[in-house]
Structure formats: structure tokens, C-alpha cells
Design an enzyme around this catalytic site. Structure first.
Site, PDB file in Angstrom:
ATOM      1  N   LYS A  92      -6.565  11.998 -12.100  1.00  0.00           N
ATOM      2  CA  LYS A  92      -6.047  12.121 -10.732  1.00  0.00           C
ATOM      3  C   LYS A  92      -4.835  13.050 -10.709  1.00  0.00           C
ATOM      4  CE  LYS A  92      -6.186   8.209  -7.594  1.00  0.00           C
ATOM      5  NZ  LYS A  92      -5.571   6.893  -7.374  1.00  0.00           N
TER       6      LYS A  92
HETATM    7  C1  E4P Z   1      -6.609   5.469  -4.200  1.00  0.00           C
HETATM    8  O1  E4P Z   1      -6.878   6.391  -4.902  1.00  0.00           O
HETATM    9  C2  E4P Z   1      -5.262   5.176  -3.667  1.00  0.00           C
HETATM   10  O2  E4P Z   1      -4.391   4.854  -4.710  1.00  0.00           O
HETATM   11  C3  E4P Z   1      -5.317   4.029  -2.684  1.00  0.00           C
HETATM   12  O3  E4P Z   1      -6.550   4.042  -2.002  1.00  0.00           O
HETATM   13  C4  E4P Z   1      -4.148   4.018  -1.727  1.00  0.00           C
HETATM   14  O4  E4P Z   1      -4.308   2.973  -0.801  1.00  0.00           O
HETATM   15  P1  E4P Z   1      -3.133   2.476   0.158  1.00  0.00           P
HETATM   16  O5  E4P Z   1      -2.821   3.580   1.115  1.00  0.00           O
HETATM   17  O6  E4P Z   1      -3.683   1.279   0.874  1.00  0.00           O
HETATM   18  O7  E4P Z   1      -1.959   2.162  -0.731  1.00  0.00           O
END
Ligand code: E4P
Length: 301
Positions: A92
Site C-alpha cells: 500500500k
Molecule cells: C482501507 O484500506 C482503509 O484503511 C480503510 O478502509 C479506512 O477506513 P475508515 O475510513 O473507516 O477508517
């Protein structure tokens, strides 16, 4: 549509895998830290991540710490080399790691995506908040692009002066259709009071109304996902869209209707998806109707 689980909790991951519906997982450093801390010294970070990668039947996204091109590329390679022997790993990378105006890092994310992708390392581009960022991520060779739908809904509601925890809760569905209807009515009322088209075009009340309930032409998190999918389909990009930051089952349904490739879901959202009052009621009624003769069909001799 593939379903990824958006957590670093091993218990949640293995339970959801046992339901037979998981195709991958997404984590971030905060989620992993929380999960490892909970095991207070009983497991190392290395062992913990290895375990996740081993059990997930598909790609596990592991995030770099961000920063400069060099840091992200080095960290991305390290994570990939360390954990890909145990299963499928995607790295990521934030689409834009810049934090301050003058830190010069705005394009380091894209450069890192291009570098790692060219080395054959699948990259999941994170923190995507606009279709333009998603377009750039695809151009840089990303395997996955993760638009943060829930955070865009938060941002649009914040722009209208609504406070999370007061006017709406994190998991609440953002009813953009209702909002658009209300805005259209207000706009029609204002337009009716004006005489000519140029007046409509320059009227400051109307300009304010037009700006309400959107983020530069994006009307909701789901709309963000829709726009990205349209752009990718226009040009045949191979990058898969991971609808991220989803907070309720209805959002999942809406991105599925759009044909999104993947939705990454918190454990609680997956649990929400299987529930309906009438299903439970139906189960109670069927169970109450079982007669002994029918039950005896299943009894072992
Ligand atoms: C995924 O890759 C993200 O870390 C996650 O979906 C963020 O979610 P949130 O906005 O509810 O913290």
C-alpha cells in the site's frame, strides 16, 4: 465482486474466512499495531503479519510508513521480500504522501508506485479521494486503487456543518439522493425569483446552493467509486478498484451495483450484510412449524 476484510485482527480474519466469502485482506499500520498490542508481548510483529499472510486466501495489503520516494520503495521491497514467501502480498502506497505545502513530496507516491510496479510488486494505492488521483494511480501502473468512500461522505457532511458523533454516526448511510432532492427544490425556488438566464448564472445564492453537498463535483463516496470505474472503463485500465472506507451494508450494495472489482469491509459491516428482520422472523416461523414426522426424516437409524 471480491470481498476483502479490512482489519488486522487475526480472530476476525479467520472467522470471516471460515464463512467462505473472503478473497483478500487490507491492513494499515494502526490496525496492525492495535492487534499486536492486544497480544502484549506474546507475538512479534513479524510473526503476526506472517500468520495473516498465510491464512488469507488472496492478497494481503501491507502499508509502507510513507515519506519520500526512497523510503517508500525501500519499505515496499522489504515488506514484499519478507512476507510474499508466505502468501500473496500487495504494497500500500499513498497516492500523495505530502503533509506540508513545501515538503516537495507530492509526486513521490506516484514515482514509488511506478518503481515498485515495474519491479513486479503489486501496489495498492491508498488514500484516493478524487477520480483524478485514481487516474494518475492507474497511469503509474497500480494493481489496485483504493478510493475512501466513507471519508468522502464525512468530508461532504462536514462541509455542510454536520458533526460526526453529533449529527451522524460513523456507520450511518449518507443519503445523497435525499440531499440532492432538497437542494434541487431550493434551487428551483431561487431560479423562479429570477428573470433571465444570465441572472441565474451569476446569482450568488444559487452558486452557494450548487456548492453544497459535494466535493468538487463528487456527490458521495459511492459517486467517487462510480466516477473512477467510468474512467477506468473508458480507457481499459487493468487497475482494480478496491472500494475502501465502507461503513455500512447499503454502501456495499451500491458499489456492487456499480460493478466495483473489490470491496474491503470491516468485520462488523460483513456481519451487518447477512441480517434482515424478516429472515430471522422466517427462521422462527419455519422452526416453530416443524412437526415430529418431518424431524424424524433426519434422525439416524
Ligand atoms: C482501507 O484500506 C482503509 O484503511 C480503510 O478502509 C479506512 O477506513 P475508515 O475510513 O473507516 O477508517
Amino acid at each position: 465482486m471480491k470481498i476483502f476484510i479490512d482489519t488486522a485482527e487475526l480472530d476476525e480474519i479467520s472467522e470471516a474466512i471460515s464463512w467462505g466469502i473472503i478473497d483478500g485482506a487490507t491492513t494499515n499500520p494502526s490496525l496492525i499495531k492495535k492487534a499486536v498490542d492486544r497480544r502484549a508481548g506474546k507475538v512479534t510483529m513479524d510473526e503476526y503479519i506472517r500468520e495473516i499472510v498465510k491464512i488469507v486466501p488472496g492478497p494481503v495489503s501491507l502499508e509502507v510508513l510513507g515519506g519520500t520516494f526512497d523510503e517508500m520503495v525501500t519499505q515496499g521491497r522489504l515488506l514484499y521480500e519478507k512476507f510474499s514467501p508466505y502468501g500473496e502480498v500487495a504494497i500500500k502506497i499513498p497516492v500523495n504522501p505530502s503533509i506540508r505545502k513545501d515538503d516537495g513530496l507530492e509526486f513521490d507516491g506516484l514515482r514509488a508506485i511506478r518503481q515498485l510496479s515495474d519491479e513486479g510488486i503489486p501496489v495498492n494505492v491508498t488514500l484516493i479521494m478524487t477520480p483524478e488521483q485514481a487516474l494518475l494511480a492507474a497511469k503509474a501502473g497500480a494493481a489496485y486503487a483504493s478510493p475512501f468512500a466513507g471519508r468522502i461522505d464525512d468530508y461532504i457532511r462536514a462541509g455542510m456543518g454536520m458533526k460526526r458523533g453529533v449529527d451522524f454516526q460513523k456507520g450511518d448511510y449518507f443519503d445523497h439522493a435525499l440531499l440532492r432532492k432538497a437542494l434541487e427544490r431550493k434551487m428551483d425556488e431561487t431560479i423562479d425569483r429570477l428573470d433571465s438566464i444570465p441572472e441565474v448564472y451569476v446569482n450568488s445564492d444559487l452558486k452557494k446552493l450548487v456548492a453544497v453537498g459535494q466535493d468538487n463535483g463528487v456527490f458521495s463516496g459511492v459517486d467517487l467509486v462510480a466516477k473512477i470505474l467510468r474512467i477506468y472503463r473508458n480507457y481499459g485500465f487493468k487497475t482494480e478498484v478496491i472500494a475502501a472506507s465502507l461503513r455500512n451494508a447499503r454502501q456495499v450494495r451500491e458499489v456492487a451495483e456499480l460493478g466495483v472489482h473489490i470491496a474491503t469491509l470491516p468485520f462488523e459491516v460483513i456481519k451487518q450484510m447477512v441480517k434482515h428482520y424478516k429472515t430471522t422472523e422466517g427462521m422462527k416461523n419455519f422452526t416453530a412449524d416443524i412437526v415430529p414426522q418431518y424431524r424424524s426424516l433426519f434422525e439416524q437409524k
